[in-house]
Design a protein around this motif. Structure first.
Motif, mmCIF file in Angstrom:
data_model
loop_
_atom_site.group_PDB
_atom_site.id
_atom_site.type_symbol
_atom_site.label_atom_id
_atom_site.label_comp_id
_atom_site.label_asym_id
_atom_site.label_seq_id
_atom_site.Cartn_x
_atom_site.Cartn_y
_atom_site.Cartn_z
ATOM 1 N N PRO A 257 7.072 -0.332 -0.590
ATOM 2 C CA PRO A 257 5.815 -0.878 0.111
ATOM 3 C C PRO A 257 4.497 -0.480 -0.136
ATOM 4 O O PRO A 257 4.362 0.805 -0.630
ATOM 5 C CB PRO A 257 5.958 -0.891 1.554
ATOM 6 C CG PRO A 257 6.666 0.728 1.895
ATOM 7 C CD PRO A 257 7.591 0.771 0.535
ATOM 8 N N MET A 258 3.448 -1.435 0.043
ATOM 9 C CA MET A 258 2.000 -0.865 -0.017
ATOM 10 C C MET A 258 1.545 -0.196 1.209
ATOM 11 O O MET A 258 2.257 -0.400 2.340
ATOM 12 C CB MET A 258 1.033 -1.895 -0.291
ATOM 13 C CG MET A 258 1.413 -2.636 -1.731
ATOM 14 S SD MET A 258 1.020 -1.628 -3.210
ATOM 15 C CE MET A 258 -0.670 -2.043 -3.449
ATOM 16 N N ILE A 259 0.793 0.831 1.282
ATOM 17 C CA ILE A 259 0.163 1.302 2.571
ATOM 18 C C ILE A 259 -1.262 1.138 2.807
ATOM 19 O O ILE A 259 -2.074 1.139 1.674
ATOM 20 C CB ILE A 259 0.770 2.762 2.639
ATOM 21 C CG1 ILE A 259 0.054 3.675 1.682
ATOM 22 C CG2 ILE A 259 2.172 2.889 2.848
ATOM 23 C CD1 ILE A 259 0.312 5.204 1.529
ATOM 24 N N ALA A 260 -1.741 1.242 4.095
ATOM 25 C CA ALA A 260 -3.122 1.165 4.303
ATOM 26 C C ALA A 260 -3.489 2.534 4.730
ATOM 27 O O ALA A 260 -2.717 3.389 5.631
ATOM 28 C CB ALA A 260 -3.265 0.498 5.642
ATOM 29 N N VAL A 261 -4.460 3.305 3.921
ATOM 30 C CA VAL A 261 -4.684 4.554 4.260
ATOM 31 C C VAL A 261 -6.111 4.935 4.546
ATOM 32 O O VAL A 261 -7.175 3.927 4.336
ATOM 33 C CB VAL A 261 -4.597 5.446 2.508
ATOM 34 C CG1 VAL A 261 -5.025 7.003 2.749
ATOM 35 C CG2 VAL A 261 -3.236 4.968 2.034
ATOM 36 N N MET A 262 -6.272 5.629 5.313
ATOM 37 C CA MET A 262 -7.565 5.725 6.296
ATOM 38 C C MET A 262 -7.682 7.111 7.114
ATOM 39 O O MET A 262 -6.821 8.053 7.019
ATOM 40 C CB MET A 262 -7.590 4.591 7.383
ATOM 41 C CG MET A 262 -6.430 5.028 8.564
ATOM 42 S SD MET A 262 -5.751 3.385 9.215
ATOM 43 C CE MET A 262 -4.496 2.960 7.819
#
Length: 288
Positions: free
Chosen positions: A164-169
């Motif tokens: 999967p793609m991830i949201a990084v923050m």
């Protein structure tokens, strides 16, 4: 009947005496005689006629002697060829990789290949997908490591598992920390930092979810995405295995729940083009 028994029998046949054969084999005579007897019983034929000082081969013994020579020579040659084959896997393998492939997933495959062929060295060229494909086309690298999506019509491809793609923050921009994933629609009105390679993929996913992406920064390297996200300037979107490319204690990520926003690393090479044995072996070992 095994190779050891055939070796014993052939030595007896060539020496013409069990005593002499035992001496050549560096073993005692009684065990050698027992091995010959077991072989005859297993085959159901008499192989030798025993005399007081020597033995004489029967017709069956002559046939087995000739076959044993062939079988043992073939086994010996096969062992040598396999040894030479492994030893011959030396030289330098040229690989082109995109930055987001520099993950544990790709490193595991490199490590596995290195364990199998310790004499091999690597010449690594890095760049975006377009550069890697250009290097392949010009013959500068033999294998490309790139990510989907890409046009595969002129390529042979071996794919790793989907991820999967991830949201990084940073924590200041984070969603609820107790959750390990988010829905794609939660990215609406959030400043996004994206790798140019995934622009179309991410834009399409946003439109499917009823909004246009707010792209704060577009760049050409997954590491840049992670660095900017680590500065608290927006939410980066990268493949999950790319998260460790930049060491940032203040970064966290959430998996994006979206079937359309998945990617795979692939090993690719040009169709119909000669490749070295090194490239062939690496390519075949790469896939699922």
């Amino acid at each position: 009947m095994d190779l050891r028994q055939l070796k014993y029998f052939l030595t007896i046949a060539e020496e013409g005496q069990i005593t002499s054969a035992a001496r050549k084999l560096q073993m005692a005579q009684p065990p050698l005689s027992q091995q010959l007897k077991q072989l005859e019983e297993e085959l159901g034929v008499q192989l030798v006629q025993r005399g007081p000082r020597s033995i004489r081969l029967t017709d069956a013994g002559v046939m087995l002697r000739d076959r044993a020579r062939q079988i043992l020579e073939l086994a010996d040659r096969t062992a040598r060829e396999l040894g030479e084959h492994v030893k011959g896997m030396t030289g330098t393998l040229s690989i082109g990789t995109v930055s987001s492939s520099g993950s544990a997933l790709f490193q595991d495959r490199l490590s596995e290949f290195h364990r199998a062929y310790e004499g091999v060295k690597f010449d690594i060229h890095e760049g975006n997908t377009f550069k890697i494909l250009d290097l392949l086309n010009r013959g500068i690298v033999e294998i490309g490591i790139i990510r989907t999506p890409f046009h595969a019509s002129s390529l042979e491809c071996r794919y790793a598992e989907s991820e999967p793609m991830i949201a990084v923050m940073t924590r200041e921009l984070a969603f609820a920390e107790s959750r390990s994933s988010i829905e794609f629609g939660e990215l609406k009105d959030r400043p996004l930092i994206i790798y140019r390679r995934f622009e179309q993929l991410i834009t399409d996913a946003c439109l499917e979810n009823g909004f246009e992406p707010d792209i704060f920064c577009m760049n050409d390297d997954a590491r840049t995405t992670l660095t900017w996200a680590g500065s608290g300037l927006g939410i980066g979107i990268v493949p999950r295995s790319a998260f460790g490319l930049v060491s940032r204690d203040n970064l966290l990520y959430k998996v994006i729940n979206s079937d359309s926003l998945r990617t795979r690393i692939a090993a690719v090479r040009m169709k119909g083009r000669f490749s070295s044995a090194l490239a062939d072996h690496f390519f075949e070992r790469f896939g699922e």
